[in-house]
Scaffold this motif. Structure first.
Motif, PDB file in Angstrom:
ATOM      1  N   ASN A 196       0.877  -1.394  -0.130  1.00  0.00           N
ATOM      2  CA  ASN A 196      -0.111  -0.111  -0.163  1.00  0.00           C
ATOM      3  C   ASN A 196       0.806   1.258   0.014  1.00  0.00           C
ATOM      4  O   ASN A 196       2.181   1.195   0.412  1.00  0.00           O
ATOM      5  N   LEU A 212       2.194  -0.256   8.497  1.00  0.00           N
ATOM      6  CA  LEU A 212       0.824  -0.564   8.831  1.00  0.00           C
ATOM      7  C   LEU A 212      -0.150   0.751   9.005  1.00  0.00           C
ATOM      8  O   LEU A 212      -1.247   0.865   9.001  1.00  0.00           O
ATOM      9  N   GLN A 257      -4.440   1.540   3.224  1.00  0.00           N
ATOM     10  CA  GLN A 257      -4.673   0.283   2.867  1.00  0.00           C
ATOM     11  C   GLN A 257      -5.535   0.419   1.602  1.00  0.00           C
ATOM     12  O   GLN A 257      -6.718   0.859   1.658  1.00  0.00           O
ATOM     13  N   ILE A 288      -2.006 -10.346   6.073  1.00  0.00           N
ATOM     14  CA  ILE A 288      -2.746  -9.466   6.748  1.00  0.00           C
ATOM     15  C   ILE A 288      -1.805  -9.635   8.239  1.00  0.00           C
ATOM     16  O   ILE A 288      -1.683 -10.619   8.544  1.00  0.00           O
ATOM     17  N   LYS A 318     -11.796  -6.809   8.548  1.00  0.00           N
ATOM     18  CA  LYS A 318     -10.999  -6.061   7.625  1.00  0.00           C
ATOM     19  C   LYS A 318     -11.552  -6.277   6.253  1.00  0.00           C
ATOM     20  O   LYS A 318     -12.015  -7.389   6.127  1.00  0.00           O
ATOM     21  N   ARG A 331      -9.015  -4.977   3.642  1.00  0.00           N
ATOM     22  CA  ARG A 331      -7.962  -4.623   2.996  1.00  0.00           C
ATOM     23  C   ARG A 331      -6.768  -5.523   3.452  1.00  0.00           C
ATOM     24  O   ARG A 331      -6.747  -5.975   4.575  1.00  0.00           O
ATOM     25  N   ASN A 365      -2.438  -6.136   3.814  1.00  0.00           N
ATOM     26  CA  ASN A 365      -1.271  -5.368   4.145  1.00  0.00           C
ATOM     27  C   ASN A 365      -0.249  -5.413   2.773  1.00  0.00           C
ATOM     28  O   ASN A 365       0.251  -4.179   2.629  1.00  0.00           O
TER      29      ASN A 365
END
Length: 411
Positions: free
Chosen positions: A65, A78, A82, A105, A217, A219, A221
């Motif tokens: 990302n 993090l 994302q 993730i 979640k 998205r 990572n």
């Protein structure tokens, strides 16, 4: 005056006032030891960074990302917005050229069994994780495609986590709780060391689809692919083309600033790690070098005091025929002998401290190595000797130009 005459005179002068000599040397010793310690730890950090980013092979490409024109390698912070989705994973998985595609993730949570709770890193991953990161399953099996599709509540334990929860017992088929939810243990990984600066043996792995459900979640990572026979630079362009479709990005000119994802190869990561390591060494070495200058100023001040105390001695030597160069040489040789000796002691102390620092770091993070920084040791010795010349010259010059009549009358 010859060198073989100067050295005994200088040595005797320093020994005759050993308390002051020891205190003067202490500043140089601490300064040189600090330089050696900083350079050694900086080099160890650089080696560690390079080993981390190079450990998975040159055919690994990360999709992370962040803006596409960012050049740092490896997985993202993090805290970055994302944008990667399961759709991106499926798109890359459907391409013909990658040999492996993994989605990840990262979360921290408690894993529990039989009253034992361990705070650990929960890695939501795909079946290809074992091939992407060169993992070895020593018991049971890894996460399968069926586990991904069914969002199965199954878990693979890192080697250290398995020992903490089950000791020497076989954990396969046992039920542990992750985030207070029951998960069946399907495998145990062999020792994997550190990965992305975290202990991979202290983490657990679950299907990434399960992780999305468990932690609410949407998205990913980051994604990682093995490029196979496709060159990393070509693979990066192919990945960008594919993900621009899934992200609905109109970017015919290939402007990386328009991308909301970042693609980096291991070569990119190695270059960045090398640059970071070099900057770290320069920064740490520069900070430690300031103390050398401070120590040099201290030597100059003490040498001025010594000249004042030995004024009558200087006058007596001049009265019996000592030349200006002889006096200058004696005081300079005393300063150089003092700082050079202190430099050698500082080098030895710095090496010992650096070794100890690496051993302490290894208690918390594996993968660090110790090596004696010979260039740094040489620089430390030369700089300490140079300090003796630079900061010892002015007091020595003052001593050499004393008027012998006035010096003999000095009280």
């Amino acid at each position: 005056m010859r060198l073989h005459d100067l050295l005994p005179l200088s040595f005797n002068a320093l020994v005759s006032n050993n308390g002051r000599t020891a205190l003067t040397m202490l500043g140089i010793i601490i300064s040189v030891a600090s330089v050696i310690l900083m350079i050694s730890v900086g080099q160890a950090a650089e080696r560690y960074l390079l080993s981390q980013v190079a450990s998975f092979g040159s055919d690994l490409v990360f999709i992370a990302n962040g803006r596409g024109d960012e050049t740092r390698g490896g997985p993202p912070s993090l805290l970055t917005k994302q944008t990667l989705t399961v759709k991106d994973y499926k798109k890359l998985k459907g391409l013909s050229w990658p040999t492996s595609v993994n989605a990840t993730i990262i979360t921290r949570d408690l894993v529990s069994f039989g009253g034992t709770d361990v705070l650990t890193q929960v890695s939501g991953s795909a079946p290809d994780e074992v091939t992407v990161f060169n993992e070895v399953v020593t018991r049971g099996r890894a996460v399968s495609t069926e586990d991904i599709e069914s969002h199965a509540r199954v878990v693979v334990l890192g080697s250290k986590i398995a020992v903490k929860l089950f000791g020497e017992e076989n954990p396969i088929g046992r039920i542990v709780k992750v985030s207070k939810q029951p998960f069946r243990v399907i495998g145990v990984l062999g020792s994997a060391g550190t990965r992305f600066f975290a202990d991979a043996d202290e983490q657990i792995t679950v299907p990434f689809t399960t992780s999305l459900d468990l932690y609410h979640k949407e998205r990913l990572n980051f994604l990682a692919i093995k490029t196979g026979n496709v060159r990393p630079e070509e693979a990066k362009n192919l990945v960008r083309t594919a993900l621009r479709e899934t992200h609905n990005i109109e970017n015919p000119d290939g402007d990386l600033a328009k991308d909301d994802f970042r693609v980096a190869s291991q070569e990119d990561a190695i270059k960045n790690a090398d640059t970071i390591g070099s900057i770290l060494q320069i920064l740490l070495g520069s900070i430690a070098s300031i103390s050398l200058v401070v120590a040099g100023i201290g030597i100059m001040n003490i040498t001025y005091v010594t000249v004042t105390e030995r004024t009558r001695e200087i006058g007596l030597r001049k009265a019996v025929g000592a030349r200006t160069g002889d006096i200058l040489g004696q005081f300079l040789s005393e300063a150089i002998l003092l700082t050079a000796t202190a430099g050698l002691v500082g080098i030895v102390l710095g090496i010992i401290l650096a070794w100890g620092a690496i051993q302490i770091i290894l208690q918390f993070q594996s993968g660090w190595t110790f090596a004696i920084p010979w260039p740094g040791a040489a620089i430390g010795f030369c700089v300490s000797a140079a300090i003796g010349v630079i900061f010892g010259y002015f007091p020595a010059r003052r001593a050499a130009h004393q008027n012998p009549i006035k010096a003999l009358r000095y009280e």
